[in-house]
Motif scaffolding. Structure first.
Motif, mmCIF file in Angstrom:
data_model
loop_
_atom_site.group_PDB
_atom_site.id
_atom_site.type_symbol
_atom_site.label_atom_id
_atom_site.label_comp_id
_atom_site.label_asym_id
_atom_site.label_seq_id
_atom_site.Cartn_x
_atom_site.Cartn_y
_atom_site.Cartn_z
ATOM 1 N N ASP A 119 -29.148 22.081 -6.106
ATOM 2 C CA ASP A 119 -29.430 21.561 -7.443
ATOM 3 C C ASP A 119 -30.672 20.669 -7.442
ATOM 4 O O ASP A 119 -31.473 20.706 -8.389
ATOM 5 N N TYR A 120 -30.835 19.867 -6.384
ATOM 6 C CA TYR A 120 -32.076 19.099 -6.246
ATOM 7 C C TYR A 120 -33.286 20.032 -6.261
ATOM 8 O O TYR A 120 -34.291 19.778 -6.933
ATOM 9 N N SER A 121 -33.186 21.106 -5.476
ATOM 10 C CA SER A 121 -34.329 22.017 -5.315
ATOM 11 C C SER A 121 -34.719 22.662 -6.627
ATOM 12 O O SER A 121 -35.907 22.909 -6.880
ATOM 13 N N LEU A 122 -33.735 22.948 -7.475
ATOM 14 C CA LEU A 122 -34.051 23.520 -8.789
ATOM 15 C C LEU A 122 -34.915 22.574 -9.618
ATOM 16 O O LEU A 122 -35.682 23.012 -10.473
ATOM 17 N N GLN A 123 -34.798 21.278 -9.353
ATOM 18 C CA GLN A 123 -35.507 20.283 -10.155
ATOM 19 C C GLN A 123 -36.885 19.939 -9.608
ATOM 20 O O GLN A 123 -37.656 19.243 -10.281
ATOM 21 N N ASN A 124 -37.210 20.413 -8.406
ATOM 22 C CA ASN A 124 -38.450 19.981 -7.766
ATOM 23 C C ASN A 124 -39.677 20.218 -8.636
ATOM 24 O O ASN A 124 -40.442 19.284 -8.923
ATOM 25 N N HIS A 125 -39.889 21.462 -9.047
ATOM 26 C CA HIS A 125 -41.112 21.760 -9.802
ATOM 27 C C HIS A 125 -41.112 21.138 -11.199
ATOM 28 O O HIS A 125 -42.160 20.642 -11.640
ATOM 29 N N PRO A 126 -39.973 21.124 -11.918
ATOM 30 C CA PRO A 126 -39.979 20.401 -13.195
ATOM 31 C C PRO A 126 -40.337 18.918 -13.053
ATOM 32 O O PRO A 126 -41.085 18.377 -13.874
ATOM 33 N N LEU A 127 -39.823 18.259 -12.011
ATOM 34 C CA LEU A 127 -40.153 16.837 -11.817
ATOM 35 C C LEU A 127 -41.613 16.667 -11.421
ATOM 36 O O LEU A 127 -42.297 15.754 -11.924
ATOM 37 N N TYR A 131 -43.761 14.486 -14.091
ATOM 38 C CA TYR A 131 -44.192 13.152 -13.665
ATOM 39 C C TYR A 131 -45.502 13.166 -12.890
ATOM 40 O O TYR A 131 -45.899 12.126 -12.357
ATOM 41 N N GLN A 132 -46.144 14.317 -12.842
ATOM 42 C CA GLN A 132 -47.444 14.455 -12.179
ATOM 43 C C GLN A 132 -47.403 13.840 -10.775
ATOM 44 O O GLN A 132 -48.259 13.039 -10.396
ATOM 45 N N ILE A 133 -46.400 14.264 -10.017
ATOM 46 C CA ILE A 133 -46.142 13.681 -8.703
ATOM 47 C C ILE A 133 -47.141 14.194 -7.679
ATOM 48 O O ILE A 133 -47.466 15.377 -7.642
ATOM 49 N N THR A 134 -47.612 13.302 -6.839
ATOM 50 C CA THR A 134 -48.378 13.645 -5.648
ATOM 51 C C THR A 134 -47.700 12.971 -4.455
ATOM 52 O O THR A 134 -46.906 12.041 -4.616
ATOM 53 N N VAL A 135 -48.017 13.456 -3.265
ATOM 54 C CA VAL A 135 -47.416 12.908 -2.053
ATOM 55 C C VAL A 135 -48.217 11.692 -1.609
ATOM 56 O O VAL A 135 -49.445 11.763 -1.495
ATOM 57 N N PRO A 136 -47.563 10.563 -1.353
ATOM 58 C CA PRO A 136 -48.304 9.382 -0.874
ATOM 59 C C PRO A 136 -48.976 9.643 0.469
ATOM 60 O O PRO A 136 -48.543 10.500 1.239
ATOM 61 N N GLU A 137 -50.023 8.891 0.730
ATOM 62 C CA GLU A 137 -50.697 8.971 2.018
ATOM 63 C C GLU A 137 -49.929 8.167 3.060
ATOM 64 O O GLU A 137 -49.422 7.085 2.770
ATOM 65 N N GLY A 160 -42.552 17.190 5.041
ATOM 66 C CA GLY A 160 -41.410 17.807 4.386
ATOM 67 C C GLY A 160 -41.494 17.716 2.874
ATOM 68 O O GLY A 160 -41.156 18.669 2.160
ATOM 69 N N VAL A 161 -41.952 16.575 2.358
ATOM 70 C CA VAL A 161 -42.107 16.416 0.916
ATOM 71 C C VAL A 161 -43.161 17.396 0.389
ATOM 72 O O VAL A 161 -42.997 17.996 -0.682
ATOM 73 N N GLU A 162 -44.233 17.585 1.142
ATOM 74 C CA GLU A 162 -45.278 18.524 0.722
ATOM 75 C C GLU A 162 -44.732 19.938 0.576
ATOM 76 O O GLU A 162 -45.203 20.718 -0.262
ATOM 77 N N GLU A 163 -43.728 20.281 1.378
ATOM 78 C CA GLU A 163 -43.134 21.616 1.295
ATOM 79 C C GLU A 163 -42.494 21.865 -0.065
ATOM 80 O O GLU A 163 -42.432 23.004 -0.533
ATOM 81 N N TYR A 164 -42.003 20.796 -0.705
ATOM 82 C CA TYR A 164 -41.359 20.972 -2.011
ATOM 83 C C TYR A 164 -42.334 21.516 -3.052
ATOM 84 O O TYR A 164 -41.925 22.153 -4.024
ATOM 85 N N PHE A 165 -43.626 21.264 -2.853
ATOM 86 C CA PHE A 165 -44.626 21.684 -3.833
ATOM 87 C C PHE A 165 -44.902 23.191 -3.771
ATOM 88 O O PHE A 165 -45.416 23.755 -4.730
ATOM 89 N N VAL A 166 -44.586 23.803 -2.659
ATOM 90 C CA VAL A 166 -44.921 25.233 -2.480
ATOM 91 C C VAL A 166 -43.691 26.110 -2.304
ATOM 92 O O VAL A 166 -43.806 27.333 -2.301
ATOM 93 N N THR A 167 -42.514 25.509 -2.171
ATOM 94 C CA THR A 167 -41.296 26.287 -1.972
ATOM 95 C C THR A 167 -40.753 26.748 -3.318
ATOM 96 O O THR A 167 -40.553 25.928 -4.220
ATOM 97 N N PRO A 168 -40.503 28.060 -3.484
ATOM 98 C CA PRO A 168 -39.953 28.537 -4.759
ATOM 99 C C PRO A 168 -38.562 27.971 -5.010
ATOM 100 O O PRO A 168 -37.850 27.570 -4.085
#
Length: 217
Positions: A119-127, A131-137, A160-168
């Motif tokens: 259920d978290y994963s379903l929300q990744n791309h909508p969030l 919220y125009q999220i980027t990964v912190p440095e 790992g967080v960066e993977e959320y941006f490209v994982t379907p």
């Protein structure tokens, strides 16, 4: 506990509503409690989780964190860490005492946890989009007192967080128990609590203990 992208969504909301001296340090701090090198034993310590042996009431001991790092809460990194703890305290209460999600499944076991992660994963791309999220440095934390709680592996975690941006998004496309609407309701509560506590800190003293969101599970 809340997902990384939920924490970064909360950070975005907070930064939009109150000035934080160093927003990037704050956003990184919002993730630090989840960056343990030892993922088996360290998360409980990093989250200041406490269980009463008699009642089994569970809290995130916010007062203990302030006792240890209260002098550092003027630093955005430590403030972000503290806000993460507040958010996780509210999230556990939200899931188990407010939404009672444990009553919707036969047992809160490993299979159920995997369904929650789905259920978290379903929300990744909508969030990410909303919220125009980027990964912190990543930054060097070797001289930071916060890194002495337990060893951290921030670069690995951020990868790992960066993977959320490209994982379907996973299948099935519908949530099992925890919806995007639930996340937005949680964010309303959590960000309000964080903003109030930031105001208290700016006026000299934090108010929260963790007992505000006791839960049993």
């Amino acid at each position: 506990m809340a997902s990384s992208l939920i924490h970064l969504s909360a950070a975005r909301r907070i930064l939009q509503q109150t000035p934080i001296p160093d927003p990037e340090r704050f956003r990184l701090g919002e993730l630090l409690p989840d960056t343990a090198r030892d993922v088996q034993h360290s998360p409980k310590i990093l989250h200041y989780k406490k269980v009463d042996p008699q009642s089994q009431v569970r809290i995130f001991d916010l007062a203990a964190f302030r006792k240890e790092f209260g002098d550092h809460l003027g630093d955005s990194l430590y403030l972000g860490y503290y806000c993460h703890l507040i958010q996780d305290a509210i999230f556990r209460w939200f899931v188990f005492s407010y939404k009672h999600l444990q009553t919707t499944v036969p047992a809160w076991d490993a299979e159920t946890v995997q369904k929650l992660y789905h259920d978290y994963s379903l929300q990744n791309h909508p969030l990410i989009d909303h919220y125009q999220i980027t990964v912190p440095e990543a930054i060097d934390l070797s001289d930071e007192p916060i890194s002495r709680i337990r060893p951290l592996d921030v670069p690995r975690f951020l990868e790992g967080v960066e993977e959320y941006f490209v994982t379907p998004a996973p299948e099935p496309p519908e949530p099992y128990m925890y919806t995007l609407e639930d996340t937005e309701e949680f964010l309303d509560m959590a960000c309000e609590a964080c903003l109030k506590e930031i105001h208290h800190l700016q006026n000299g003293v934090g108010q929260l203990t963790g007992h505000e969101w006791e839960y049993q599970h």
